[in-house]
Design an enzyme around this catalytic site. Structure first.
Site, mmCIF file in Angstrom:
data_model
loop_
_atom_site.group_PDB
_atom_site.id
_atom_site.type_symbol
_atom_site.label_atom_id
_atom_site.label_comp_id
_atom_site.label_asym_id
_atom_site.label_seq_id
_atom_site.Cartn_x
_atom_site.Cartn_y
_atom_site.Cartn_z
ATOM 1 N N LYS A 1 0.837 -1.201 0.000
ATOM 2 C CA LYS A 1 0.000 0.000 0.000
ATOM 3 C C LYS A 1 0.871 1.249 0.000
ATOM 4 O O LYS A 1 2.086 1.194 0.232
ATOM 5 C CB LYS A 1 -0.930 -0.006 1.218
ATOM 6 C CG LYS A 1 -0.203 -0.001 2.558
ATOM 7 C CD LYS A 1 -1.175 -0.082 3.715
ATOM 8 C CE LYS A 1 -0.437 -0.124 5.049
ATOM 9 N NZ LYS A 1 -1.360 -0.154 6.199
ATOM 10 N N TYR B 1 16.276 31.169 6.001
ATOM 11 C CA TYR B 1 15.105 31.824 6.574
ATOM 12 C C TYR B 1 15.229 31.913 8.095
ATOM 13 O O TYR B 1 15.642 30.975 8.765
ATOM 14 C CB TYR B 1 13.837 31.036 6.241
ATOM 15 C CG TYR B 1 13.400 31.133 4.804
ATOM 16 C CD1 TYR B 1 13.018 32.344 4.238
ATOM 17 C CD2 TYR B 1 13.343 29.987 4.005
ATOM 18 C CE1 TYR B 1 12.600 32.423 2.922
ATOM 19 C CE2 TYR B 1 12.923 30.049 2.683
ATOM 20 C CZ TYR B 1 12.549 31.274 2.145
ATOM 21 O OH TYR B 1 12.138 31.339 0.841
#
Length: 373
Positions: A38, A268
């Protein structure tokens, strides 16, 4: 390499083979593998991994939903596919069309599938909630057997098996081991009750990755091999009888190398400031690729065999690291973000999560390329 040389994930199929071979030695009796594929094989690419698993003789595959199941059929998968999660009842005929086994959680759901099935019988494995408290029948041995018989009596469904899922099979403490044994006893009790009533299911499974290692039981028809298949640990604090080989190696390249002086801030928020002259490299990957922002200022990557510290905040598409320890480093050099030396489990520990989330989180935009070492 048939991909954009920016950020990519190398998928080592030889590691897949190794992990399967080692895991099989832990199983008892005739327990077969049910490979859990999955979520795009936990982020590893079902297009690469699943056909190879079939080459290795795997005949059972588990997915989360009908879209994933249909995708496997489109890839040419002939083996058995079981959906461990939910499928809307109006898709009953799709389950029949693609010959998919559906997990069934209760009679009311089976009844809705039965009402919507117009072209044949929906194949079912009944989920038994033995203590995970997620899905499945949970009223006790005889009541659960009653409900399974009631489901089996429906005209347009076919009950072929039942399963449960362990909650703490990856934990080694006495209480957890006792709880896992308790879960095993509960599903086997339902099976025994059904046999007394003349109902023999062809498939009863309860082993997951950790269960197959620590609690192997020949009464489990299948062992659902998930995270260990991809070379990671169910719980990194507990040793395995073999060292799994990570299947995914995430790589990127250096786009620029430059020196910065003491007092220069990086990135940043100016969360890192150099306290001396350092050599800085910019790497072409970021959190939009699935490389966790939580590694800012504390993670490491590997360049030319040397661990290099991430400095400043990881950006959406790139980040910076200190490469002062490297004499010969330049734009275009390859950086390994995780793999066999720094593993996804290592990154998970640093970021407060699990290895599953790290590999599942690698973005779709990151190409997966086959590698056999």
């Amino acid at each position: 390499m048939n991909c954009l040389r920016r950020c990519w994930a190398e998928i080592d199929l030889s590691a897949v083979k190794y992990n399967i071979e080692q895991y099989r030695t832990c199983l008892k009796g005739g327990t077969e593998l049910l490979c859990v594929v999955k979520a795009n094989c936990y982020g590893h690419s079902d297009k690469l991994v699943v056909p190879y698993l079939e080459q290795l003789g795997v005949k059972w595959f588990a997915v989360s939903n009908l879209i994933e199941a249909e995708h496997l059929r489109a890839l040419g998968v002939d083996g058995e596919i079981i959906i461990l999660g939910y499928s809307p009842e109006e898709n009953a005929d799709d389950l029949i069309k693609y010959n998919i086994i559906q997990a069934c959680t209760e009679y009311s759901y089976a009844q809705k599938l039965n009402e919507n099935a117009k072209t044949g019988k929906v194949r079912l494995h009944i989920a038994i909630d033995t203590g995970m408290t997620r899905i499945g029948l949970h009223s006790g041995t005889k009541a659960d057997a009653d409900e399974i018989q009631k489901i089996a009596a429906l005209e347009n469904v076919q009950v072929e098996g039942m399963f449960t899922h362990y909650a703490v099979a990856d934990c080694a403490d006495d209480e957890s081991c006792a709880y896992t044994a308790f879960q095993t006893e509960k599903i086997l009790a339902v099976d025994e009750e059904l046999k007394k009533r003349g109902v023999a299911l062809s498939c009863v499974h309860f082993l997951n990755s950790a269960g197959g290692i620590y609690h192997s039981n020949e009464k489990s028809t299948l062992a659902r091999l998930g995270i260990i298949l991809y070379g990671l640990y169910p719980d990194p604090s507990n040793p395995l009888p073999f060292e799994p080989k990570p299947v995914m190696t995430l790589k990127a390249v250096i786009s620029q190398v430059k020196y910065i002086e003491a007092g220069t801030s990086v990135g940043y928020g100016r969360t890192f400031t150099a306290d001396k002259r350092i050599k800085l490299a910019t790497i072409t990957a970021g959190y939009a690729d699935g490389f966790p922002r939580a590694l800012s200022n504390k993670g490491e990557i590997i360049i030319k065999g040397t661990r290099c510290k991430i400095v400043g905040r990881i950006c959406m598409d790139q980040f910076m690291c200190d490469v002062s320890a490297l004499d010969n480093v330049q734009a275009g050099d390859v950086a390994t973000l995780f793999g066999s030396d720094i593993t996804a489990d290592d990154i998970a520990k640093l970021t407060g999560t699990i290895g599953y989330e790290i590999v599942c989180g690698i973005a779709e935009r990151v190409p997966r390329v086959e590698s056999r070492k």
